[in-house]
Design an enzyme around this catalytic site. Structure first.
Site, PDB file in Angstrom:
ATOM      1  CB  CYS A   2      -0.951   0.090   1.172  1.00  0.00           C
ATOM      2  SG  CYS A   2      -2.152  -1.232   1.233  1.00  0.00           S
ATOM      3  NE  ARG A  27       4.580   1.553  -0.044  1.00  0.00           N
ATOM      4  CZ  ARG A  27       5.607   1.212   0.721  1.00  0.00           C
ATOM      5  NH1 ARG A  27       6.838   1.411   0.289  1.00  0.00           N
ATOM      6  NH2 ARG A  27       5.420   0.690   1.902  1.00  0.00           N
ATOM      7  CD1 TRP A  78      -0.127  -6.345  -3.178  1.00  0.00           C
ATOM      8  CD2 TRP A  78      -0.378  -6.900  -1.024  1.00  0.00           C
ATOM      9  NE1 TRP A  78       0.175  -7.679  -3.045  1.00  0.00           N
ATOM     10  CE2 TRP A  78       0.024  -8.051  -1.738  1.00  0.00           C
ATOM     11  CE3 TRP A  78      -0.604  -7.015   0.341  1.00  0.00           C
ATOM     12  CZ2 TRP A  78       0.218  -9.288  -1.136  1.00  0.00           C
ATOM     13  CZ3 TRP A  78      -0.421  -8.255   0.950  1.00  0.00           C
ATOM     14  CH2 TRP A  78      -0.001  -9.369   0.207  1.00  0.00           C
ATOM     15  CG  ASN A 104       1.580   0.410   4.248  1.00  0.00           C
ATOM     16  OD1 ASN A 104       1.311  -0.724   3.898  1.00  0.00           O
ATOM     17  ND2 ASN A 104       2.817   0.847   4.375  1.00  0.00           N
ATOM     18  N   GLY A 105      -0.594  -1.492   6.107  1.00  0.00           N
ATOM     19  CA  GLY A 105      -0.272  -2.416   7.193  1.00  0.00           C
ATOM     20  C   GLY A 105      -1.481  -3.248   7.561  1.00  0.00           C
ATOM     21  CD  GLU A 486      16.288 -13.487  -8.623  1.00  0.00           C
ATOM     22  OE1 GLU A 486      15.822 -14.048  -7.623  1.00  0.00           O
ATOM     23  OE2 GLU A 486      15.912 -12.356  -8.991  1.00  0.00           O
ATOM     24  CE  LYS A 490      12.972 -11.128 -10.723  1.00  0.00           C
ATOM     25  NZ  LYS A 490      13.615 -11.258  -9.476  1.00  0.00           N
ATOM     26  CD  GLU A 493       9.215 -11.679  -9.158  1.00  0.00           C
ATOM     27  OE1 GLU A 493       8.555 -11.294  -8.195  1.00  0.00           O
ATOM     28  OE2 GLU A 493      10.442 -11.538  -9.230  1.00  0.00           O
ATOM     29  CG  HIS A 509      18.865 -37.356  -6.043  1.00  0.00           C
ATOM     30  ND1 HIS A 509      19.235 -38.634  -5.697  1.00  0.00           N
ATOM     31  CD2 HIS A 509      20.024 -36.642  -6.111  1.00  0.00           C
ATOM     32  CE1 HIS A 509      20.548 -38.699  -5.542  1.00  0.00           C
ATOM     33  NE2 HIS A 509      21.050 -37.501  -5.796  1.00  0.00           N
ATOM     34  CE  LYS A 612      11.154  -3.149  -5.753  1.00  0.00           C
ATOM     35  NZ  LYS A 612      11.763  -4.158  -6.631  1.00  0.00           N
TER      36      LYS A 612
HETATM   37  O1  M6R Z   1      12.412  -5.724   0.046  1.00  0.00           O
HETATM   38  P1  M6R Z   1      12.942  -7.108   0.193  1.00  0.00           P
HETATM   39  O2  M6R Z   1      14.263  -7.308  -0.472  1.00  0.00           O
HETATM   40  O3  M6R Z   1      12.992  -7.563   1.623  1.00  0.00           O
HETATM   41  O4  M6R Z   1      11.898  -8.049  -0.556  1.00  0.00           O
HETATM   42  C1  M6R Z   1      12.022  -9.432  -0.516  1.00  0.00           C
HETATM   43  C2  M6R Z   1      11.108 -10.083  -1.526  1.00  0.00           C
HETATM   44  O5  M6R Z   1       9.777  -9.763  -1.267  1.00  0.00           O
HETATM   45  C3  M6R Z   1      11.452  -9.668  -2.963  1.00  0.00           C
HETATM   46  O6  M6R Z   1      12.775  -9.958  -3.279  1.00  0.00           O
HETATM   47  C4  M6R Z   1      10.523 -10.382  -3.956  1.00  0.00           C
HETATM   48  O7  M6R Z   1      10.806 -11.748  -3.973  1.00  0.00           O
HETATM   49  C5  M6R Z   1      10.651  -9.766  -5.347  1.00  0.00           C
HETATM   50  N1  M6R Z   1       9.352  -9.664  -5.952  1.00  0.00           N
HETATM   51  C6  M6R Z   1      11.490 -10.570  -6.256  1.00  0.00           C
HETATM   52  O8  M6R Z   1      11.535 -10.058  -7.548  1.00  0.00           O
END
Ligand code: M6R
Length: 617
Positions: A2, A27, A78, A104-105, A486, A490, A493, A509, A612
């Site tokens: 948010c 956000r 969010w 927010n929260g 990673e 990517k 997401e 395995h 984010k």
């Molecule tokens: O702000 P942070 O680095 O703590 O965030 C951690 C994860 O939420 C963040 O890396 C998330 O996995 C991203 N969407 C990855 O692209």
């Protein structure tokens, strides 16, 4: 998660707030809404489910004349409590419609507060936790007639993590905001003041900002701001000057922020290294622990989430190698609810781009409760995680707006290496000339990443070919394993594609059962000149994949001719030392995921369901 923004000044508040929300949309984008204290003495609210564009279309349709005023606030959501609908969109109002709040929260005791309000006959019109605060604030204001006092009174009743921004039609020239464990900054302008989740919301108007502390309330007016704690005692925040300019928060000619941020990776690395090797020694940004404490460390835990966790996995290889210390890498959300064996000689490295990820913050608190020393790696100056840590190293990647982490991943890897070198230096497991040599190798990385970026067209072409794939697998060994994870993250997401990363040795395995003709398997090859045994093992894995008819997409060091005959598609990266390979081999995977997402017609900057900053557990 948010984004919130509030404004009091001399400009058109609606305009300022909508621009601010545009910069905070990373956000959350489940709904957006605005409230303006109008010159007619009313509180005008418009809110709409979906992205900010929906709200703007609504305002354009109905006309903005009803929302004219010089004080207002806005929210981009969010969703946590309640579906992403119009009725759950913020701002939320009290029964009279004269008080509004954005939040927010999570208000963790909202169910109890809701029951209490309902017993008193209050009719709630949304499913959110936030609306309970609106009604409580209205009641508190009705009994004291003082909005800051009402906010302080209500904040003391709320549990959980929250930032609130509150307006009342009877207080047309002020806005009150409060924070507990969620971000809030004040923007200090000339004849105008702002509050926001992030400076990006007001950077075009002022770069002078004040970071609010835990459990503080701020009242902004045109002419100033006043901070107190939740009991009304005067308090102060932490003033700072924003040193990046507006262009850093704009797309700079790219279609998406993420594509710009991928291109910014060489400078993210260079800026993260800058100023950290002085007189032959690695120096951190903030150190509230003495050198003896670093010397006495006998164990390291790395805690983080998502992409930051993958960077932590890379750190393990470097810290074990350089410092001869046991290193465990843990998902913060798991670490926090275990009983990890920690004491004063444990170093916990907490990695977070935002510095406000709740899982990581709670892991930091869990570690501190057990007297462990905490070192934060963070991209956001003054965020909660660095504030609560004993030492801090900032990644100077600049603002990252794309929800998928890219440049901050590379910057985190570099920062991890600096931490490893700092500990090695303190413990004497590396001579200073060795530290200097490792640092020089890091300094060569911006050029290596620039070279990878010159091949993006080839990667994009591959992305077009893979756009219809159902599943993609990623394999790596050693530091190539976190790169595989990673790459898969990517793709999941951004392209909503089923993707899995595996340690290549694990293929036999179980995952090998997934292989079938044509299935794309991305293999991260180590350097043939580095650890030859790793290279040989991966070559065998590639044979196993090909024997089942799957398609091999190989990321290999340029000039590695041994792998060429077995690659259905070869992507070459420059030769770099083994530990630094993730810095070059991750880049094509970022580009690949972005291109596949584009081909599938998805918004690369705002993947569905994500935000984010994840400020809930
Ligand atoms: O702000 P942070 O680095 O703590 O965030 C951690 C994860 O939420 C963040 O890396 C998330 O996995 C991203 N969407 C990855 O692209």
């Amino acid at each position: 998660m948010c984004g919130i923004v509030g404004y009091v000044g001399h400009r058109d508040a609606l305009d300022v707030v909508l621009h601010g929300l545009g910069r905070l949309e990373y956000r959350g984008y489940d709904s957006a809404g605005v409230a303006v204290l109008t010159s007619a003495g009313t509180l005008a609210v418009t809110r709409k489910a979906g992205a900010l564009a929906n709200l703007i279309a609504e305002l354009d349709g109905t006309g903005r004349a009803a929302l004219r005023g010089t004080a207002g606030m806005g929210h981009t959501r969010w969703a946590t409590h309640g579906a992403p609908t119009d009725r759950n969109a913020h701002p939320h109002r009290d029964a009279t419609g004269r008080l509004a709040v954005v939040h927010n929260g999570i208000i963790e005791n909202h169910a109890q507060l809701r029951a209490e309000l309902e017993r008193e006959g209050v009719e709630l019109t949304s499913d959110t936790d936030t609306e309970t605060a609106a009604h409580l604030l209205a009641a508190a204001y009705a009994s004291c007639g003082d909005l800051p006092l009402a906010v302080r009174t209500v904040c003391r009743r709320l549990h959980g993590a929250f930032t609130l921004v509150v307006t009342h039609a009877d207080e047309p020239d002020l806005i009150v905001a409060a924070r507990r464990s969620s971000p809030l900054v004040v923007g200090v302008g000339s004849g105008e003041h702002f509050v926001a989740s992030d400076v990006a919301a007001f950077i075009e108007h002022t770069r002078d900002a004040v970071e609010l502390g835990q459990d503080q309330v701020v009242t902004i007016t045109r002419d100033g701001y006043r901070i107190t704690d939740f009991h009304g005692a005067p308090a102060s925040g932490k003033p700072f000057h924003v040193d990046w300019d507006l262009s850093a928060a704009e797309k700079g000619g790219h279609d998406y922020f993420m594509l710009k941020e991928i291109q910014e990776q060489p400078s993210a690395i260079a800026n993260t290294l800058r100023g950290h090797f002085i007189d032959g020694r690695i120096v951190l940004d903030e150190q509230r622990m003495d050198i003896q404490e670093l010397r006495d460390i006998d164990k390291v835990f790395v805690v983080a989430c998502g992409t930051a966790y993958h960077s932590g996995m890379v750190a393990k290889y470097a810290i074990e190698h350089w410092c001869r210390l046991p290193v465990e890498v843990e998902l913060a959300s798991e670490f926090r609810y275990r009983d990890p064996v920690l004491d004063r000689s444990t170093l916990v490295v907490a990695i977070s781009q935002s510095g406000e990820t709740m899982d990581t913050l709670e892991a930091v608190r869990h570690a501190k409760d057990q007297k462990a020393r905490v070192l934060a790696i963070c991209n956001t100056n003054g965020a909660q995680i660095p504030r609560e840590s004993d030492a801090v190293l900032y990644t100077h990647a600049g603002p990252e707006i794309g929800v998928a982490a890219t440049k901050t991943f590379l910057a985190q890897i570099v920062a991890n290496f600096l931490v490893g070198l700092a500990v090695a230096q303190a413990r004497g497991t590396k001579y200073s000339d060795e530290v200097a040599r490792e640092f020089a190798e890091l300094e060569a990385m911006p050029a290596a990443v620039t070279q990878v970026l010159s091949t993006v067209d080839q990667v994009r072409e591959l992305g077009r070919e893979l756009a219809d794939a159902k599943v993609v697998l990623f394999l790596g060994r050693h530091v190539g394993f976190p790169v595989a994870l990673e790459g898969a993250l990517k793709l999941k997401e951004l392209a909503y594609m089923h993707a899995e990363g595996f340690a290549a040795g694990e293929l036999k395995h179980g995952p090998i059962a997934l292989l079938e003709p044509g299935l794309p398997v991305v293999v991260i090859m180590p350097s043939p000149k580095g650890r030859a045994v790793l290279h040989a093992k991966l070559l065998s894995n590639i044979q196993e994949i090909r024997a089942r008819g799957a398609r091999t997409i190989v990321i290999a060091e340029e000039g590695d001719e041994t792998v060429r005959p077995y690659a259905s598609h070869l992507l070459e990266v420059p030769a770099v030392p083994t530990l630094l390979q993730p810095l070059v081999s991750t880049v094509p995977l970022q580009v690949l995921a972005a291109e596949i997402a584009r081909q599938r017609g998805y918004d690369v900057d705002r993947p569905r369901n994500l935000a984010k900053s994840v400020t809930v557990e």
